[in-house]
Design a protein around this motif. Structure first.
Motif, PDB file in Angstrom:
ATOM      1  N   GLY A   1      -2.082   7.647  -4.767  1.00 24.82           N
ATOM      2  CA  GLY A   1      -3.298   7.882  -3.989  1.00 24.82           C
ATOM      3  C   GLY A   1      -2.988   8.894  -2.903  1.00 24.82           C
ATOM      4  O   GLY A   1      -1.834   9.245  -2.688  1.00 24.82           O
TER       5      GLY A   1
ATOM      6  N   ARG B   1       2.839   9.490  -4.468  1.00 26.18           N
ATOM      7  CA  ARG B   1       1.439   9.717  -4.126  1.00 26.18           C
ATOM      8  C   ARG B   1       0.545   9.463  -5.321  1.00 26.18           C
ATOM      9  O   ARG B   1       0.070  10.388  -5.950  1.00 26.18           O
ATOM     10  CB  ARG B   1       1.230  11.141  -3.611  1.00 26.18           C
ATOM     11  CG  ARG B   1       1.298  11.226  -2.136  1.00 26.18           C
ATOM     12  CD  ARG B   1       0.929  12.608  -1.635  1.00 26.18           C
ATOM     13  NE  ARG B   1       1.480  12.806  -0.306  1.00 26.18           N
ATOM     14  CZ  ARG B   1       1.952  13.955   0.141  1.00 26.18           C
ATOM     15  NH1 ARG B   1       1.939  15.021  -0.620  1.00 26.18           N
ATOM     16  NH2 ARG B   1       2.440  14.029   1.356  1.00 26.18           N
TER      17      ARG B   1
ATOM     18  N   ASP C   1      -2.391  10.893   0.715  1.00 25.85           N
ATOM     19  CA  ASP C   1      -1.615  10.615   1.918  1.00 25.85           C
ATOM     20  C   ASP C   1      -2.538  10.053   3.005  1.00 25.85           C
ATOM     21  O   ASP C   1      -3.691  10.435   3.103  1.00 25.85           O
ATOM     22  CB  ASP C   1      -1.001  11.926   2.418  1.00 25.85           C
ATOM     23  CG  ASP C   1      -0.038  11.714   3.552  1.00 25.85           C
ATOM     24  OD1 ASP C   1       1.163  11.621   3.285  1.00 25.85           O
ATOM     25  OD2 ASP C   1      -0.491  11.624   4.711  1.00 25.85           O
ATOM     26  N   LEU C   2      -2.012   9.120   3.810  1.00 23.34           N
ATOM     27  CA  LEU C   2      -2.861   8.482   4.814  1.00 23.34           C
ATOM     28  C   LEU C   2      -2.440   8.804   6.252  1.00 23.34           C
ATOM     29  O   LEU C   2      -2.909   8.183   7.193  1.00 23.34           O
ATOM     30  CB  LEU C   2      -2.857   6.959   4.615  1.00 23.34           C
ATOM     31  CG  LEU C   2      -3.391   6.447   3.279  1.00 23.34           C
ATOM     32  CD1 LEU C   2      -3.315   4.924   3.208  1.00 23.34           C
ATOM     33  CD2 LEU C   2      -4.830   6.888   3.055  1.00 23.34           C
TER      34      LEU C   2
ATOM     35  N   HIS D   1       0.553   5.189  -1.332  1.00 18.67           N
ATOM     36  CA  HIS D   1       0.021   6.085  -0.308  1.00 18.67           C
ATOM     37  C   HIS D   1       1.133   6.443   0.658  1.00 18.67           C
ATOM     38  O   HIS D   1       1.688   5.566   1.312  1.00 18.67           O
ATOM     39  CB  HIS D   1      -1.114   5.419   0.464  1.00 18.67           C
ATOM     40  CG  HIS D   1      -2.326   5.122  -0.376  1.00 18.67           C
ATOM     41  ND1 HIS D   1      -3.249   6.078  -0.698  1.00 18.67           N
ATOM     42  CD2 HIS D   1      -2.760   3.992  -0.957  1.00 18.67           C
ATOM     43  CE1 HIS D   1      -4.208   5.542  -1.442  1.00 18.67           C
ATOM     44  NE2 HIS D   1      -3.928   4.273  -1.622  1.00 18.67           N
TER      45      HIS D   1
ATOM     46  N   GLU E   1      -5.436   9.495   8.379  1.00 16.89           N
ATOM     47  CA  GLU E   1      -6.625   8.852   7.834  1.00 16.89           C
ATOM     48  C   GLU E   1      -7.615   8.444   8.922  1.00 16.89           C
ATOM     49  O   GLU E   1      -8.832   8.405   8.672  1.00 16.89           O
ATOM     50  CB  GLU E   1      -6.195   7.625   7.014  1.00 16.89           C
ATOM     51  CG  GLU E   1      -7.305   6.900   6.296  1.00 16.89           C
ATOM     52  CD  GLU E   1      -8.037   7.762   5.272  1.00 16.89           C
ATOM     53  OE1 GLU E   1      -7.444   8.746   4.783  1.00 16.89           O
ATOM     54  OE2 GLU E   1      -9.201   7.445   4.975  1.00 16.89           O
TER      55      GLU E   1
ATOM     56  N   CYS F   1       0.846  -1.209   0.000  1.00 17.76           N
ATOM     57  CA  CYS F   1       0.000   0.000   0.000  1.00 17.76           C
ATOM     58  C   CYS F   1       0.874   1.249   0.000  1.00 17.76           C
ATOM     59  O   CYS F   1       0.544   2.256  -0.620  1.00 17.76           O
ATOM     60  CB  CYS F   1      -0.890   0.035   1.242  1.00 17.76           C
ATOM     61  SG  CYS F   1      -1.933  -1.411   1.425  1.00 17.76           S
TER      62      CYS F   1
END
Lengths: 291, 484
Positions: A158, A156, A160-161, A119, A164, A115
């Protein structure tokens, strides 16, 4: 200067060691060495609301995932318990144990599925990133056993987490893993179909009269939480739901049916627990876990 | 100059008793095999970016896991096999001694290919580790001693030690006051690989958590590039360029300065992977300054190469390996110049986290080190198989498809990175950015397809050259690798 044997000593070992001291050991000395590393138990101490909701929403997967699931009591279970009821303390411990397990396993999956290649967990104080992604984290926030190694990320593709946790609901995450374009039209994230398993679930069908009155299709069914592995388990659950229905609503019992369904796997719950935790734990939350 | 003329004039294949040609040949075969495989993975995962990835929904072939294979098979499958193969040719010739043992050589060959397969399978099964470019499975659950899978990291470490024993034996046996500078680079590279690998695959998992662990990961990523790939590449170039051009390198002093500067500045770069992070700013500034200094180091190699080439421009037209080296050297200069600017915080603000970075990474790993290995393989293959290339025209297809593909990919990703970066900074809605990237991603896949096609030409040509009929080859005319 070009004496060959000195190569091994000066270049091979000296320069390597110097770099390690300057860019590995030195940052450690001035940041992380100043405090002890937080354990998993410490970072899992404050159980997120979303994690507690997972039990109500996906009771079967939750029971499969965590050994202490039965002792994890929800607020509804404890509604009648006094403040000093021993079940409260027992339940808190069970929640923390389950949460700690979920965070470690969820993070392992986060790494295994890579992941972190799409991310980041790295908000910078530039390029309006704090406005888009929220709080910047300091070294003390990251000095914990879940950051082995740190998941700064690299690209990135997706969002940034970092922060989250709590931004979206559990069912949003479940729907998103099942079909990312469903919740985020245009998303290029792959669907994580192996985070789901087939099973049987109890559904509540709609009353034909009220369907006519409200215009809702009679084919519409409302799922009762809990996707069971076998038909028999689902029928037992139907019986329990039926028994729990008050007598004055006895017609409701007839509308309970068992149908095929799919639900998140225990591992999906781990990942969601990890995502819902991200950014919620900071250095201020350091506490000794209860014995 | 012509290619092969009169068969009567064709010289015998040079007899090289010190070189175990089988080992060179098989390592190069493995290198090209993993290069094609890794690039195919890269091509496939690029399809995910516009919704055409063929294996969506299959856990062990999912985008995330396959993406790991793309970078890791290039590092450990292609580059290591390629360098080791070329060293089996270069080191005995420079030292006048054969390597420690051919049996050990075959053991290393077997162990290493097992490592790559175990690594790939492990990553597909979900045992990849969270260290960029070192996602090789530790085999242990992070931070514990609970074994889950084959400990690939440990095997790589073992393999690296065996490689060092194999090649340091002839080097130590032949040690004298003035050693070829190539041997300096190769010796140091082999030792640094061992140290780097231990550091990056133990400390962030077991000892240093959080940001200081991240600093160590940064150090690992850059040490792997700077202290393994770079000295190997330079060391082999300092051997092959003079050998192919049949003239000495322009300046020995410059190459030695380059060596010490590399040893000093390169390892200090690590933290530049995480600029503007919560790693202390003093460490970040140090990394920025030494990254800029590396540009000066690189200039020594670039100048030395172009000065050696001076007066031999004809080789670019007639000699394909030299053309590969030359193209790689131009890419090298561009890459490192780019480094010098994009390591600044001003540029980091925009380009970090965007496609600019993969663009840069492709330019250096494919455009420089892979180009050099391709040049060396193009030159070595007829010497190893005892036959001229099956079809020289295919080698040209290989060159042009790869180079044009890379230029398109680099330009495309760089532009995409700027658009992405400015849109991020401008707080454009996320899906707006994804839509803006769409065209760039399609072009990237197209460029990737060209590159894969080029490698397939080369792999097919290599296969036919060693299995097809033997064609006479004039080894006295090195430039004969180009169609007359």
């Amino acid at each position: 200067m070009d004496r060959f044997t000195s190569v091994l000593l000066v270049a091979g070992l000296g320069c390597f060691a110097l770099a390690f001291v300057l860019s590995g050991l030195y940052p450690w000395l001035i940041t992380d060495a100043k405090q002890t590393e937080a354990t998993i138990a410490e970072v899992a101490y404050n159980v997120t609301t979303e994690f507690k909701q997972l039990k109500e929403m996906y009771p079967v997967a939750f029971a499969d995932a965590y050994p202490t699931a039965d002792e994890c009591l929800t607020d509804r279970d404890l509604a009648s318990a006094d403040d000093d009821d021993p079940r409260r303390a027992q339940s808190d411990d069970a929640w923390r144990a389950a949460h700690a397990f979920a965070l470690q396993a969820g993070r392992d999956t986060y790494v295994a599925e890579a992941c972190w290649h799409c991310h980041s967990q790295f908000v910078r104080p530039v390029a309006n990133e704090t406005q888009r992604f929220g709080r910047i984290r300091v070294p003390a926030d990251e000095n914990n056993a879940l950051q082995r190694p740190m998941m700064f990320g690299t690209r990135r593709v997706g969002p940034d987490l970092t922060n989250e946790g709590g931004k979206r609901s559990n069912d949003w995450h479940v729907a998103h893993f099942s079909d990312p374009t469903g919740t985020s039209p245009g998303s290029i994230m792959p669907a994580y179909t192996w985070f789901f398993r087939d099973g049987h679930q109890v559904f509540r069908t709609i009353d034909p009269d009220s369907a006519e009155r409200t215009g809702i299709a009679t084919s519409r069914r409302y799922p009762v939480p809990g996707v069971y592995a076998t038909q028999a388990d689902a029928e037992a659950a139907l019986q329990r739901a039926s028994d729990a229905t008050p007598d004055n609503l006895s017609t409701e019992r007839k509308r309970l049916v068992v149908g095929e369904s799919e639900g998140p796997t225990p591992n999906a719950l781990n990942v969601i627990a990890y995502l819902q935790w991200l950014g919620t734990w900071t250095d201020d939350d350091r506490r000794e876990p209860q014995q | 100059m012509t290619s092969v003329a009169d068969p009567a004039q064709v010289a015998e294949v040079p007899s090289e008793p010190l070189v175990d040609k089988g080992l060179v040949k098989w390592h190069l075969t493995a290198a090209i095999f993993f290069m094609v495989t890794a690039m195919t993975w890269g091509f496939l995962v690029s399809l995910q970016f516009f919704g055409h990835y063929p294996f969506e929904g299959i856990s062990f072939l999912s985008y995330g896991r396959v993406r790991l294979l793309h970078t890791n098979e290039i590092a450990y499958g292609f580059l290591v096999n390629g360098f080791v193969g070329c060293m089996y040719y270069a080191i005995p010739r420079m030292t006048g001694k054969s390597v420690a043992s051919s049996k050990l050589g075959w053991l290393i060959f077997g162990v290493w290919q097992f490592i790559i397969v175990a690594m790939s399978v492990g990553q597909l099964l979900g045992f990849g580790q969270g260290v960029e470019w070192g996602e090789t499975p530790t085999g242990f659950r992070p931070g514990t001693w609970e074994l889950q899978y084959i400990p690939v990291d440990f095997l790589i470490e073992l393999g690296a030690v065996l490689v060092a024993i194999q090649f340091l034996t002839p080097i130590v046996k032949s040690v004298r006051k003035h050693q070829y500078v190539s041997l300096w680079y190769l010796t140091a590279g082999m030792i640094w690989l061992i140290l780097t690998y231990v550091m990056g695959n133990t400390l962030p998992e077991w000892t240093l958590a959080g940001t200081s662990g991240a600093a160590t990961v940064g150090l690992f990523i850059h040490d792997l590039v700077g202290l393994f790939v770079t000295p190997m590449g330079w060391g082999l170039m300092y051997f092959f360029v003079p050998v192919i051009l049949r003239k000495p390198i322009w300046s020995h002093a410059l190459s030695v300065i380059g060596f010490w500067a590399l040893a000093f500045f390169y390892p200090l770069n690590g933290v530049h992977h995480f600029l503007l992070s919560s790693i202390p700013m003093s460490v970040q500034y140090g990394a920025i300054i030494s990254t800029m200094a590396v540009e000066i180091v690189v200039t020594t190699v670039v100048v030395n190469f172009f000065a050696t080439m001076w007066g031999r421009g004809d080789a670019l037209r007639t000699n394909l390996p030299i053309r590969w080296f030359f193209t790689g050297m131009i890419c090298y200069f561009i890459t490192c110049l780019q480094c010098m600017f994009h390591t600044t915080l001003t540029m980091q603000e925009i380009i970090h986290f965007t496609d600019w970075v993969p663009g840069h990474a492709h330019l250096v790993m494919l455009g420089v080190f892979a180009f050099w290995i391709m040049g060396m393989t193009t030159w070595l293959w007829p010497r190893l198989t005892g036959s001229d290339w099956h079809n020289r025209r295919l080698n040209h297809w290989h060159y042009w498809l790869t180079v044009i593909g890379l230029v398109i990919m680099f330009g495309d990703l760089t532009a995409a990175g700027l658009v992405h970066g400015y849109m991020l900074a401008a707080l454009s809605p996320w899906m707006e950015i994804v839509r803006a990237m769409h065209g760039f991603w399609v072009i990237r896949t197209f460029a990737g397809g060209m590159i894969v096609a080029g490698q397939l030409c080369f792999a097919w040509n290599m296969y036919k050259t060693c299995t097809g009929e033997v064609k006479p080859y004039d080894y006295r005319v090195d430039l004969a690798t180009v169609e007359a």
